[in-house]
Design an enzyme around this catalytic site. Structure first.
Site, PDB file in Angstrom:
ATOM      1  N   HIS A  64     -17.731  34.258  -9.033  1.00 57.85           N
ATOM      2  CA  HIS A  64     -16.415  34.791  -8.705  1.00 57.85           C
ATOM      3  C   HIS A  64     -15.357  33.980  -9.439  1.00 57.85           C
ATOM      4  O   HIS A  64     -15.419  32.748  -9.481  1.00 57.85           O
ATOM      5  CB  HIS A  64     -16.199  34.725  -7.193  1.00 57.85           C
TER       6      HIS A  64
ATOM      7  N   ASN B 171      -7.762  36.067 -10.635  1.00 53.60           N
ATOM      8  CA  ASN B 171      -8.633  36.449  -9.520  1.00 53.60           C
ATOM      9  C   ASN B 171      -8.353  37.898  -9.143  1.00 53.60           C
ATOM     10  O   ASN B 171      -7.324  38.215  -8.560  1.00 53.60           O
ATOM     11  CB  ASN B 171      -8.372  35.516  -8.330  1.00 53.60           C
TER      12      ASN B 171
ATOM     13  N   CYS C  77     -13.352  38.685  -1.516  1.00 58.46           N
ATOM     14  CA  CYS C  77     -13.824  38.373  -2.863  1.00 58.46           C
ATOM     15  C   CYS C  77     -15.342  38.420  -2.996  1.00 58.46           C
ATOM     16  O   CYS C  77     -15.866  38.421  -4.107  1.00 58.46           O
ATOM     17  CB  CYS C  77     -13.314  36.997  -3.282  1.00 58.46           C
TER      18      CYS C  77
END
Length: 330
Positions: free
Chosen positions: A257, A287, A116
């Site tokens: 994020h 996500n 990520c």
């Protein structure tokens, strides 16, 4: 001789058409909208559900939009980097597939894998390539088809992830006080037990056993990951802010994020930045791993103006983390 720096001169994005809602998820596993929204803040996520299409398809879509928007001559692009954890194949690289589909004739291409946090790492690497003077224009893409590694029988993880891609064009400039100004990137190598895919690599290659026991999906110990993410993203942003004289009064946006709304809120609180100056799209996309930060830039692009101070921050598997200070260039 003037110092060369790297600036973002355009953003392109792509998300699949299919929307997987919390209501639909509740018919697949024992969950509901209230449970998901309270814990992570996700209402829906986009899913690439067409057979035979992978991460490179979304990356190519984002890059094509970027090229069209910026009007850049594809023959002048020197490099293409795709940050992803869900490559089309073990090899060749997803970047090489995207490059071929785009018809780039004068560029090198490679994948970068930092989960990520991959877009931040790739952005920093591309910036250094440009600062060396050997590269003038680089496309950096964050793209992940997280639905391909999500177990839709696991109520803890299946609400979290979605699919998407976004691309930025990085170009060289001699203009001062603009572009990628600073970065702080680190890796805590103790994260393996808490966030990983159990099978599919060289330690545990694919087999009937690994498939039968559903070992090719994302495994996460949520509480541990949450705690590390809040601490590291908050600390990294605070460090970047302090050494660059940034504060709640001169930060235009935090670009975090998009993993968990509570993590995003904790980072904003640490910097005392109001939520209206935090880029948030987790409710609609979930996500998307390496794609979350560039997708946020893509969605908020019209709200940005030249000279805006942005702090980008992320945390991911391998317990990679960091923050980047970016001064917007257009």
């Amino acid at each position: 001789m003037s110092k060369i720096n790297a600036i973002i001169t355009g953003v392109g994005g792509y998300v699949p058409d299919y929307i997987l809602t919390n209501e639909e998820l509740s018919r697949m596993v024992d969950t509901n909208d209230e449970w998901i929204m309270t814990r992570v803040g996700i209402k829906e996520r986009r899913i690439l559900n067409e057979e035979g299409l992978g991460t490179s398809y979304m990356a190519r879509k984002a890059a094509k939009q970027l090229i069209k928007k910026t009007g850049v001559d594809p023959d002048t692009i020197n490099a293409l980097i795709v940050s992803t954890s869900t490559a089309d194949y073990k090899y060749p690289s997803t970047a090489s597939i995207v490059l071929g589909k785009l018809g780039l004739k004068n560029a090198m291409a490679f994948d970068f894998w930092a989960a990520c946090c991959g877009f931040l790492y790739s952005l920093d690497i591309a910036s250094s390539m440009i600062q060396s003077g050997r590269y003038k224009k680089i496309i950096v893409i964050g793209a992940d088809k997280m639905s391909s590694v999500t177990d839709y029988k696991d109520r803890q993880t299946c609400p979290l992830f979605g699919d998407g891609a976004a691309a930025v064009l990085l170009e060289a400039t001699e203009e001062e006080n603009i572009g990628l100004m600073d970065s702080y990137l680190r890796t805590d190598g103790n994260g393996l037990p808490f966030l990983h895919m159990k099978a599919g690599g060289s330690v545990c290659p694919p087999s009937h056993f690994t498939v039968d026991h559903r070992l090719h999906y994302t495994y996460q110990e949520g509480r541990t990951v949450f705690r590390y993410a809040v601490t590291n993203m908050s600390d990294d942003c605070a460090l970047i802010a302090e050494r660059n004289g940034l504060n709640k009064d001169n930060i235009a946006f935090i670009v975090p994020h998009q993993a968990n709304m509570r993590i995003i809120e904790a980072v904003a609180k640490r910097l005392e930045v109001p939520m209206e100056r935090v880029m948030v799209n987790i409710e609609h996309y979930g996500n998307t791993s390496a794609a979350t930060i560039p997708l946020a830039l893509w969605e908020y692009e019209q709200q940005l103006k030249k000279g805006d101070n942005l702090i980008l921050t992320a945390f991911g598997a391998g317990f990679v983390h960091g923050a980047v200070y970016l001064k917007w260039a257009y």
